[in-house]
Write an enzyme that holds these catalytic residues in place. Structure first.
Site, short mmCIF file in Angstrom:
data_model
loop_
_atom_site.label_atom_id
_atom_site.label_comp_id
_atom_site.label_asym_id
_atom_site.label_seq_id
_atom_site.Cartn_x
_atom_site.Cartn_y
_atom_site.Cartn_z
N ARG A 1 33.20 24.29 15.17
CA ARG A 1 33.17 23.55 16.44
C ARG A 1 32.32 22.29 16.28
NH1 ARG A 1 35.49 27.24 19.77
NH2 ARG A 1 35.26 29.40 19.10
N CYS B 1 37.81 29.10 22.42
CA CYS B 1 38.41 27.76 22.38
C CYS B 1 39.08 27.41 23.70
CB CYS B 1 39.43 27.67 21.25
SG CYS B 1 38.72 27.93 19.61
#
Length: 223
Positions: free
Chosen positions: A134, A57
């Site tokens: 995601r 991330c």
């Protein structure tokens, strides 16, 4: 029957291409926003990440941050999201800035109650019940969802592809064309196929097009 009931309990809404983006209010690192009133007359790329202070991330958010000027040039605002508190977001933004010099200068939604994640289908139970996958939503100035990408928790996104398809959507809208496989800025675009015999005859006589056949023809496009 019990298995069916359990499935229903953990199935969340999944917005589709062509839907109006679901509206919401949320606290972000840039303050509170109401999405329907946010970024008027602009495109929005809204993306989720599983958690703050995680390695993949961090690389992804840094990618959005370092290429923000390219999104700005395409009249596009960025909005991030994860199921973390606003305090976690702020600490993570500062941590990354101190360690790498990269500043996440766009709003990140603090979705601690998972309201927005569920609204946009970012929670997918077979992947995780508590972390958003995601997801990337491309939303036009009319707040219509134009393209959706989903990635699993363990695979990072491709920033070149995100920018490529954003520009492709905008070029397609502006010039009323379609874009072929592997299209990139500067490549020829596909013109709509003829719908009548008159249009077919005009197409056959048109010397300005690159014609594979009457139904598949390309032309140069200029901004």
């Amino acid at each position: 029957m019990e298995e069916l009931n359990n499935f229903k309990e953990t199935t969340y809404s999944m917005p589709r291409i062509g839907d109006v983006a679901p509206d919401f209010e949320a606290l972000t690192t840039k303050g509170k926003i109401r999405f329907s009133e946010y970024a008027k007359e602009k495109w929005v790329v809204m993306f989720s990440h599983p958690a703050d202070f995680t390695p993949v991330c961090t690389t992804e958010m840094s990618g959005f941050a370092t290429r923000k000027a390219e999104f700005d040039a395409l009249n596009t605002e960025l909005i991030g999201l994860s199921i973390d508190s606003i305090h976690s977001h702020l600490a993570w933004v500062q941590n990354v800035r101190e360690n790498t010099g990269v500043y996440f200068d766009f709003p990140i939604i603090a979705d601690i109650d998972m309201k927005v994640s569920k609204l946009y289908g970012m929670l997918q139970p077979n992947e995780s019940e508590t972390a958003a996958v995601r997801a990337v939503f491309f939303i036009d100035p009319n707040k219509k969802i134009r393209l959706i990408m989903y990635y699993p928790l363990n695979v990072g996104r491709n920033m070149n592809e995100i920018l490529r398809v954003l520009e492709a959507l905008q070029v397609s809208d502006k010039h009323k064309v379609a874009l072929p496989l592997d299209w990139n800025k500067g490549d020829k675009a596909i013109v709509p196929p003829p719908k009548t015999l008159d249009e077919l005859n005009e197409r056959l006589q048109d010397t300005t097009l690159e014609k594979v056949d009457w139904y598949l023809a390309k032309k140069e496009i200029y901004n």
